[in-house]
Design a protein around this motif. Sequence first.
Motif, PDB file in Angstrom:
ATOM      1  N   SER A   1      -2.149   4.102   4.788  1.00 25.32           N
ATOM      2  CA  SER A   1      -3.062   3.566   5.798  1.00 25.32           C
ATOM      3  C   SER A   1      -3.522   2.205   5.293  1.00 25.32           C
ATOM      4  O   SER A   1      -3.690   2.023   4.074  1.00 25.32           O
ATOM      5  CB  SER A   1      -4.249   4.510   5.992  1.00 25.32           C
ATOM      6  OG  SER A   1      -5.150   4.006   6.950  1.00 25.32           O
ATOM      7  N   PRO A   2      -3.731   1.254   6.176  1.00 20.28           N
ATOM      8  CA  PRO A   2      -3.569   1.319   7.635  1.00 20.28           C
ATOM      9  C   PRO A   2      -2.131   1.054   8.030  1.00 20.28           C
ATOM     10  O   PRO A   2      -1.333   0.618   7.216  1.00 20.28           O
ATOM     11  CB  PRO A   2      -4.495   0.214   8.126  1.00 20.28           C
ATOM     12  CG  PRO A   2      -4.421  -0.809   7.035  1.00 20.28           C
ATOM     13  CD  PRO A   2      -4.324  -0.016   5.754  1.00 20.28           C
ATOM     14  N   GLN A   3      -1.788   1.320   9.257  1.00 23.06           N
ATOM     15  CA  GLN A   3      -0.442   1.076   9.734  1.00 23.06           C
ATOM     16  C   GLN A   3      -0.136  -0.410   9.693  1.00 23.06           C
ATOM     17  O   GLN A   3      -0.963  -1.238  10.062  1.00 23.06           O
ATOM     18  CB  GLN A   3      -0.298   1.609  11.166  1.00 23.06           C
ATOM     19  CG  GLN A   3       1.090   1.457  11.742  1.00 23.06           C
ATOM     20  CD  GLN A   3       1.209   2.106  13.098  1.00 23.06           C
ATOM     21  OE1 GLN A   3       0.366   2.921  13.479  1.00 23.06           O
ATOM     22  NE2 GLN A   3       2.241   1.750  13.840  1.00 23.06           N
ATOM     23  N   GLY A   4       1.057  -0.734   9.184  1.00 23.26           N
ATOM     24  CA  GLY A   4       1.453  -2.130   9.061  1.00 23.26           C
ATOM     25  C   GLY A   4       1.215  -2.688   7.678  1.00 23.26           C
ATOM     26  O   GLY A   4       1.653  -3.803   7.372  1.00 23.26           O
ATOM     27  N   ALA A   5       0.488  -1.909   6.804  1.00 23.24           N
ATOM     28  CA  ALA A   5       0.263  -2.386   5.439  1.00 23.24           C
ATOM     29  C   ALA A   5       1.589  -2.435   4.692  1.00 23.24           C
ATOM     30  O   ALA A   5       2.537  -1.707   4.997  1.00 23.24           O
ATOM     31  CB  ALA A   5      -0.715  -1.475   4.727  1.00 23.24           C
ATOM     32  N   THR A   6       1.680  -3.317   3.743  1.00 22.62           N
ATOM     33  CA  THR A   6       2.908  -3.480   2.973  1.00 22.62           C
ATOM     34  C   THR A   6       2.650  -3.195   1.501  1.00 22.62           C
ATOM     35  O   THR A   6       1.515  -3.251   1.028  1.00 22.62           O
ATOM     36  CB  THR A   6       3.471  -4.904   3.123  1.00 22.62           C
ATOM     37  OG1 THR A   6       2.490  -5.837   2.667  1.00 22.62           O
ATOM     38  CG2 THR A   6       3.841  -5.188   4.579  1.00 22.62           C
ATOM     39  N   GLY A   7       3.725  -2.898   0.835  1.00 18.93           N
ATOM     40  CA  GLY A   7       3.661  -2.635  -0.601  1.00 18.93           C
ATOM     41  C   GLY A   7       5.058  -2.636  -1.195  1.00 18.93           C
ATOM     42  O   GLY A   7       6.049  -2.865  -0.495  1.00 18.93           O
ATOM     43  N   VAL A   8       5.160  -2.366  -2.473  1.00 17.28           N
ATOM     44  CA  VAL A   8       6.453  -2.320  -3.165  1.00 17.28           C
ATOM     45  C   VAL A   8       6.479  -1.075  -4.048  1.00 17.28           C
ATOM     46  O   VAL A   8       5.439  -0.582  -4.501  1.00 17.28           O
ATOM     47  CB  VAL A   8       6.695  -3.583  -4.027  1.00 17.28           C
ATOM     48  CG1 VAL A   8       6.836  -4.820  -3.153  1.00 17.28           C
ATOM     49  CG2 VAL A   8       5.577  -3.765  -5.041  1.00 17.28           C
ATOM     50  N   THR A   9       7.701  -0.572  -4.287  1.00 18.65           N
ATOM     51  CA  THR A   9       7.863   0.576  -5.192  1.00 18.65           C
ATOM     52  C   THR A   9       7.892   0.095  -6.647  1.00 18.65           C
ATOM     53  O   THR A   9       7.817  -1.117  -6.911  1.00 18.65           O
ATOM     54  CB  THR A   9       9.166   1.318  -4.880  1.00 18.65           C
ATOM     55  OG1 THR A   9      10.271   0.449  -5.146  1.00 18.65           O
ATOM     56  CG2 THR A   9       9.214   1.748  -3.425  1.00 18.65           C
ATOM     57  N   ASN A  10       7.997   1.041  -7.546  1.00 15.04           N
ATOM     58  CA  ASN A  10       8.082   0.680  -8.968  1.00 15.04           C
ATOM     59  C   ASN A  10       9.310  -0.179  -9.256  1.00 15.04           C
ATOM     60  O   ASN A  10       9.315  -0.976 -10.196  1.00 15.04           O
ATOM     61  CB  ASN A  10       8.157   1.954  -9.822  1.00 15.04           C
ATOM     62  CG  ASN A  10       6.858   2.734  -9.778  1.00 15.04           C
ATOM     63  OD1 ASN A  10       5.795   2.153  -9.616  1.00 15.04           O
ATOM     64  ND2 ASN A  10       6.948   4.053  -9.924  1.00 15.04           N
ATOM     65  N   LYS A  11      10.343   0.010  -8.437  1.00 14.69           N
ATOM     66  CA  LYS A  11      11.569  -0.764  -8.634  1.00 14.69           C
ATOM     67  C   LYS A  11      11.566  -2.077  -7.851  1.00 14.69           C
ATOM     68  O   LYS A  11      12.559  -2.804  -7.854  1.00 14.69           O
ATOM     69  CB  LYS A  11      12.778   0.080  -8.224  1.00 14.69           C
ATOM     70  CG  LYS A  11      12.972   1.319  -9.097  1.00 14.69           C
ATOM     71  CD  LYS A  11      14.207   2.088  -8.672  1.00 14.69           C
ATOM     72  CE  LYS A  11      14.409   3.311  -9.553  1.00 14.69           C
ATOM     73  NZ  LYS A  11      15.638   4.075  -9.160  1.00 14.69           N
ATOM     74  N   GLY A  12      10.458  -2.368  -7.142  1.00 15.61           N
ATOM     75  CA  GLY A  12      10.354  -3.630  -6.401  1.00 15.61           C
ATOM     76  C   GLY A  12      10.881  -3.585  -4.991  1.00 15.61           C
ATOM     77  O   GLY A  12      11.037  -4.638  -4.362  1.00 15.61           O
TER      78      GLY A  12
END
Length: 363
Positions: A334-345
Motif C-alpha cells: 500500500s498504497p496502490q501505485g507505490a514502487t520499490g525494488v527487490t533485494n536483487k534490484g
Amino acid sequence: MNPYNTLSPPHLWWKTTPAVLGLLALVALLGAFSFGLGFIVMIAAMVAVWVLPPWRRFAKIGATFGAFLLLTVGAGLGGQLDESSTKQPDAKAREDSKASAEAASSPTPAKVVKAANYTGKPLDEAEKLARSAGFTTGHHDAAEDDRSIIMRSGWTVCFQEADTTAKALDFAAVKSDEPCPEKDGGPLPWPKMPDVVGATYNAATKDLKQAGIGLDSVTLDDVYLDIGTPTAEEAAEDGDEWRVCFQSPDEGTKVTSTTTVSLDLGRWSDADLVQECPKAKGTTYKIPANDPDYESDNSTGEEDGSTGGSSSSSSGGSTGGGSVGTVHPGSYCSPQGATGVTNKGTPMVCGPGSDGRNRWRSS
C-alpha cells in the motif's frame, strides 16, 4: 674232609657244586644287562644254595652273601657300560641344544609386516585394505556409547590397534558425520552453539566457524512479513546489513549432526528509519505502508481527528504512489501505485492481485 661233598651221584648233576657256582656266576652276568632279571636269578640261586647242594651252613651263608655281591658288581658294570654307551648321544644332544641356543640368541631377523595407517578412512575400506595386507580385522564404536556397527560404509576410522605378532587389527570408528573423541571410548566432542543474536551476518558466521559449526547446517529466514529470505550468498554479499534477530538452538546447546541451526535475519542500513529487530518473528512489516491494514489505519486516524495533512498524504499516496525502498515480491502493499525494488534490484509496483488486494508485482 671236603666241605662241599662233591661226590654226589652223577645223575643229579644240578645238585653238584659246579652247577650251583655256575648259577651264581649267571647272577653277575645277567645283572650286568638287566638288574631285574639278575635279581630274579639271584633269588633262584639263593634257593638253590640252601636246597640243592649238601653244603654246610656256613658255606651256604657265604654263598648267599656272594650272590648279593655278584648282583651288585654285575649291576655296577652294567651301569658303567650303559653310561659309556649313552655318553656320546647325551653329549651330542647337549651340543645340538647349545647350537640351537646360539642360533636363537642370534637369529636372522624375521620380516615383520607393519600395519598401514587407516585412520580417517571409511571402516569398510580400511578393513578391506587390511585384509588384503594379510591382517585379520575387528571393529568397535570409538565413542562412549558402545554402539553396534551395522553399516560399516557409514563409519569412519578414528583409532587402530595392531598386533603384528598375530597380524590382527582392531579399528575404533564413529559415524561419518561425527567428530572423533580425544581417546578411544571417550565422549564425542560436539560443538556448542555460541550467542550470535544482535551480530551482523558476517560476524555470526565467523563465530559459528570458530565454534566448529559448519555453515552447511545453517538455515536462514527473515523476520519481517514484507522482506524475503535471502540465500546464503545474498546474505554474505551484504553481510554487514543483515543482522541476527533470533537464533536456534540457544547458546550453549550441543550442535550434533542432526541439529539444524537457524538464524532469523533482519536487514537495515544507516538510511533506514527502523533499525531494530521486531519483538517476534513474522509479526510486523519493516515498511508500515506494506501492511494491508495501513490504509484503514489512516482512515481511522481521519475519523479520530487526524490532521488534514495526514489525510492529503494518504490520498496522495493512494493516487500518486511513491518509492518505498526494498520490497518482497508477492507481499501485501500500500498504497496502490507505490514502487520499490527487490533485494536483487528488480523494479516492483504495488497493484491489485488476483484476490483484489494490493501486492508487490513486477513493474
